[in-house]
Design a protein around this motif. Sequence first.
Motif, short mmCIF file in Angstrom:
data_model
loop_
_atom_site.label_atom_id
_atom_site.label_comp_id
_atom_site.label_asym_id
_atom_site.label_seq_id
_atom_site.Cartn_x
_atom_site.Cartn_y
_atom_site.Cartn_z
N LYS A 471 0.84 -1.19 0.00
CA LYS A 471 0.00 0.00 0.00
C LYS A 471 0.88 1.25 0.00
CE LYS A 471 -3.55 0.11 2.73
NZ LYS A 471 -4.38 0.21 3.98
N VAL A 472 0.46 2.22 -0.79
CA VAL A 472 1.08 3.55 -0.79
C VAL A 472 0.07 4.53 -0.22
CG1 VAL A 472 2.09 5.38 -2.18
CG2 VAL A 472 2.51 2.99 -2.79
N ARG A 473 0.44 5.17 0.88
CA ARG A 473 -0.48 6.10 1.55
C ARG A 473 0.07 7.51 1.43
NH1 ARG A 473 -2.52 5.82 7.90
NH2 ARG A 473 -2.97 8.05 8.12
N LEU A 474 -0.80 8.44 1.03
CA LEU A 474 -0.41 9.84 0.84
C LEU A 474 -1.13 10.70 1.88
CD1 LEU A 474 -0.80 9.99 -3.05
CD2 LEU A 474 1.28 9.50 -1.76
N ASP A 475 -0.34 11.42 2.69
CA ASP A 475 -0.89 12.35 3.68
C ASP A 475 -0.22 13.69 3.52
OD1 ASP A 475 -2.74 10.78 5.49
OD2 ASP A 475 -0.94 9.51 5.59
N TRP A 476 -0.92 14.74 3.96
CA TRP A 476 -0.34 16.09 3.90
C TRP A 476 -0.69 16.83 5.18
CZ3 TRP A 476 -2.49 21.02 4.06
CH2 TRP A 476 -1.60 22.06 3.78
N ARG A 484 3.87 6.98 2.72
CA ARG A 484 4.25 5.71 3.35
C ARG A 484 4.06 4.58 2.33
NH1 ARG A 484 1.44 8.48 7.38
NH2 ARG A 484 2.64 8.85 9.30
N VAL A 485 5.09 3.77 2.17
CA VAL A 485 5.03 2.57 1.34
C VAL A 485 5.19 1.38 2.28
CG1 VAL A 485 6.02 1.31 -0.59
CG2 VAL A 485 6.01 3.81 -0.62
N SER A 486 4.12 0.65 2.48
CA SER A 486 4.13 -0.45 3.44
C SER A 486 3.78 -1.76 2.76
CB SER A 486 3.14 -0.18 4.58
OG SER A 486 1.83 0.00 4.07
N ASP A 487 4.28 -2.85 3.33
CA ASP A 487 4.02 -4.17 2.79
C ASP A 487 3.86 -5.16 3.93
OD1 ASP A 487 6.66 -5.59 3.40
OD2 ASP A 487 7.38 -3.91 2.20
N THR A 488 3.44 -6.37 3.60
CA THR A 488 3.31 -7.46 4.58
C THR A 488 4.31 -8.56 4.25
OG1 THR A 488 1.56 -8.43 3.20
CG2 THR A 488 0.88 -6.95 4.97
N GLY A 489 5.51 -8.14 3.87
CA GLY A 489 6.51 -9.10 3.41
C GLY A 489 7.39 -9.66 4.51
N ILE A 490 8.61 -10.03 4.14
CA ILE A 490 9.50 -10.76 5.04
C ILE A 490 10.16 -9.85 6.05
CG2 ILE A 490 9.93 -12.51 3.29
CD1 ILE A 490 12.60 -11.17 2.71
N GLY A 491 10.13 -8.52 5.84
CA GLY A 491 10.76 -7.59 6.77
C GLY A 491 12.27 -7.50 6.56
N ILE A 492 12.89 -6.61 7.34
CA ILE A 492 14.32 -6.35 7.20
C ILE A 492 15.00 -6.70 8.52
CG2 ILE A 492 16.08 -4.61 6.67
CD1 ILE A 492 13.84 -3.02 5.28
N PRO A 493 16.03 -7.56 8.51
CA PRO A 493 16.72 -7.88 9.76
C PRO A 493 17.46 -6.66 10.31
CG PRO A 493 17.84 -8.86 7.88
CD PRO A 493 16.55 -8.31 7.37
N PRO A 494 17.56 -6.54 11.62
CA PRO A 494 18.22 -5.36 12.23
C PRO A 494 19.65 -5.16 11.76
CG PRO A 494 17.00 -6.61 13.88
CD PRO A 494 16.99 -7.44 12.64
N GLU A 495 20.38 -6.26 11.52
CA GLU A 495 21.78 -6.10 11.12
C GLU A 495 21.93 -5.51 9.72
OE1 GLU A 495 20.51 -10.43 10.48
OE2 GLU A 495 20.33 -8.89 12.04
N ALA A 496 20.86 -5.53 8.91
CA ALA A 496 20.93 -4.96 7.57
C ALA A 496 20.57 -3.48 7.54
CB ALA A 496 20.01 -5.73 6.62
N MET A 497 20.04 -2.97 8.63
CA MET A 497 19.58 -1.57 8.65
C MET A 497 20.68 -0.54 8.40
SD MET A 497 16.35 -1.05 8.98
CE MET A 497 14.80 -1.80 9.52
N PRO A 498 21.88 -0.66 9.02
CA PRO A 498 22.89 0.41 8.83
C PRO A 498 23.30 0.64 7.39
CG PRO A 498 23.46 -0.98 10.70
CD PRO A 498 22.33 -1.66 9.99
N ASP A 499 23.31 -0.42 6.57
CA ASP A 499 23.78 -0.30 5.18
C ASP A 499 22.61 -0.37 4.19
OD1 ASP A 499 26.44 -0.25 6.07
OD2 ASP A 499 26.52 -2.44 6.11
#
Length: 716
Positions: A471-476, A484-499
């Motif tokens: 879903k793409v949500r547009l607010d002003w 906001r671009v949100s999904d119900t996917g696999i997510g991102i592991p914390p160790e991958a966040m910095p890069d």
Amino acid sequence: MQGRWRLFRHEAGRVAGPAPWAYVLLFLLSQFIGHWSTATFSTVTVWLSNGIMVAALLQLHRRPAVLVIAACFAINLFSNILRGDPGVLLWVNALMNMGLAWLVAVQTRRFCGAALDMRRPRRFVRFAIISLVSVTVIATIGITILWGMRQPPLPLLLFTFQSFASVELMGLLLVTPVLLLFARAHRFKSVAPASALETVLLMAVMITVTAGVFLQDQAPLLFLAFLPMLAITLRLTPTWAGMALLIMAAISGTATLTGHGPVSLFQPSPVVGLEAVPLIVRQLSIYNVFMLAMVAMVLPLSTLMSERRQLEMRLRARTLIAQEARRRAEEASAARSRFLAVMSHEMRTPLNGVAGFADLLAARTDMHPEALHQVRQIRESGDGLLILIEDILDFAHGDDALTPEPLDLAAVACEAMTPSRGAAAARDLSLTIDNRLPRGARFACDRRALRQTLHPLVANAVKFTEAGEVKVRLDWHSGGMIIRVSDTGIGIPPEAMPDLFEAFEQGDASIGRRHSGAGLGLALVARHVKRMGGRIEVDSVVGEGSTFTLHLPLERLADAVVEAAPEPVPAEIAAPVAEQEARAPRVLVVDDHPVNREVARIMLQALGCEVIEVCDGVEAVEAVGAEAFDLVLMDVRMPRMDGLEATRRIRGLPGQTGDVAIVAMTADAMPEDVVRCLAAGMNAHMAKPVSQAGLFDAVSRALSGDLPDGTIGRAA
């Protein structure tokens, strides 16, 4: 840089200036001048010897310096004998001269560097202060000895102190700096602003004016001597300025000592105790002040001007280097742009045939389901390859200047989602836009930058989501836009966040990874968000999904008038719609590549269009001039005449013929290519590879007269 407390020059120092015997010869000449003044005026009126010894100590290495100083000491003793000095004064005089030279040389080397560098005005000022202090000390010692031996009257003692100090100071300030300047004459050759002719003329004027001032005794014209010296100081090198000082001193000193010149007009008041002092000796105090003022003006100012010219030369040289570097950078940037444009064109051209024929095959109903599935896989692979090409080219292209325009952000978001709809449908994902913006709201934003920001986010969300929704949500709000671009996917592991937003970084870079990609998408997202002055936040839970939140400071413009929009006509029923028209739309396809013409012809014929094909711009101009068309699909790179020139020629045709709708259908898909096409007179730009939906959009807009003056179909 300050030196150390030492007398002799470091052995590693460069040898420059006169040879050792030249210093001895100059010292011998100064002794003859001293003898002449003593014999004529019963006192020393000119004393250059100590300045010569100081220059020798500063310039020569230890061994030659010791030999020169020893020879000078012997000459000084012999001169004292010839002059008839008593036994004690015979040695005292020579030792005081030697002591003054050593004292000045040691302090100069300590406080003015390893050797006095006359290119630095600050060092000359230091040398002048050192000379004044040293002369004062030695003169005080000499006067003390004289008082102990003869006990002369106090006025005579003070006059003797003043006369001795001024003569010694004159010799040091005039001779030592000039000799050092001569030693470094090679350093000033590159900073001489005057030509040889100008140098000769200025020196001739100085000699003439000096002779005219000092060979007459009718008027006090000392001030006139400053004018040519000032010109020499400003225009010539310090070496020539020092030479001019010596010449002036020789002319003016000789004239003054022989009773000529403005100094002879000075009549000092009678002073008890100075009756035995010759008048010319008392008048010399005025001359000494004049020469000291001349030295104080010429040498510091000359070195200052020399330093300024050197700085100007360095500035000019560095400016030229900077300009050359800028030119090379601009050439490199232009070469890079040309390379990217060529690569974009050459990669898109064959991809247009692959994607186009895959589109045509996927639309057929007489194919075996398995074959149809394979064709669709080819089409999806082509889409993936196109996305990768666009990401690589966009990453290599760098940051262009933003061109804000009034945008319907929901429409741009829909456009950015279009390439991912096929992949989402294959996974049975819900791909939606939650538009919470006011109806008809328009915001100032760069269309391409926003589209290329949202597209990778949506594509990544679809790629990493097996089930659920994207879903793409547009607010002003008053602070700007929130997307906001949100999904119900696999997510991102914390160790991958910095890069996460680094180029070529991937959450799973192992050889067993499940998802492909070059790792450029999020790096481009971060770049475009930064260009637009915003920021991006990530909230992700492994196994539950991710949400990317964009905060963009977009200005809200006047809202557009919103009318009820007609229902869009699907591509599948385009042909029946076309059949309802009085005649089939006539489309001219201009392309030098036969595969591209065939793809466009088959797609357009499926939409019910009558298609005419030509190979280059010359044939296009002739065809438009001879027949009526509803739309011209114009390639850009073609032999004989390119699409830009052909468009300009068509726009120059008389009547309504030149008003035909022209859309660039080209593999030149860089932002500057779009600008060039629109500037040439085209109505819109459509990048290859083209799709049947994109062609239908172009034909529909051309028939309704609603071409967008921008891009159609897939974004480049």
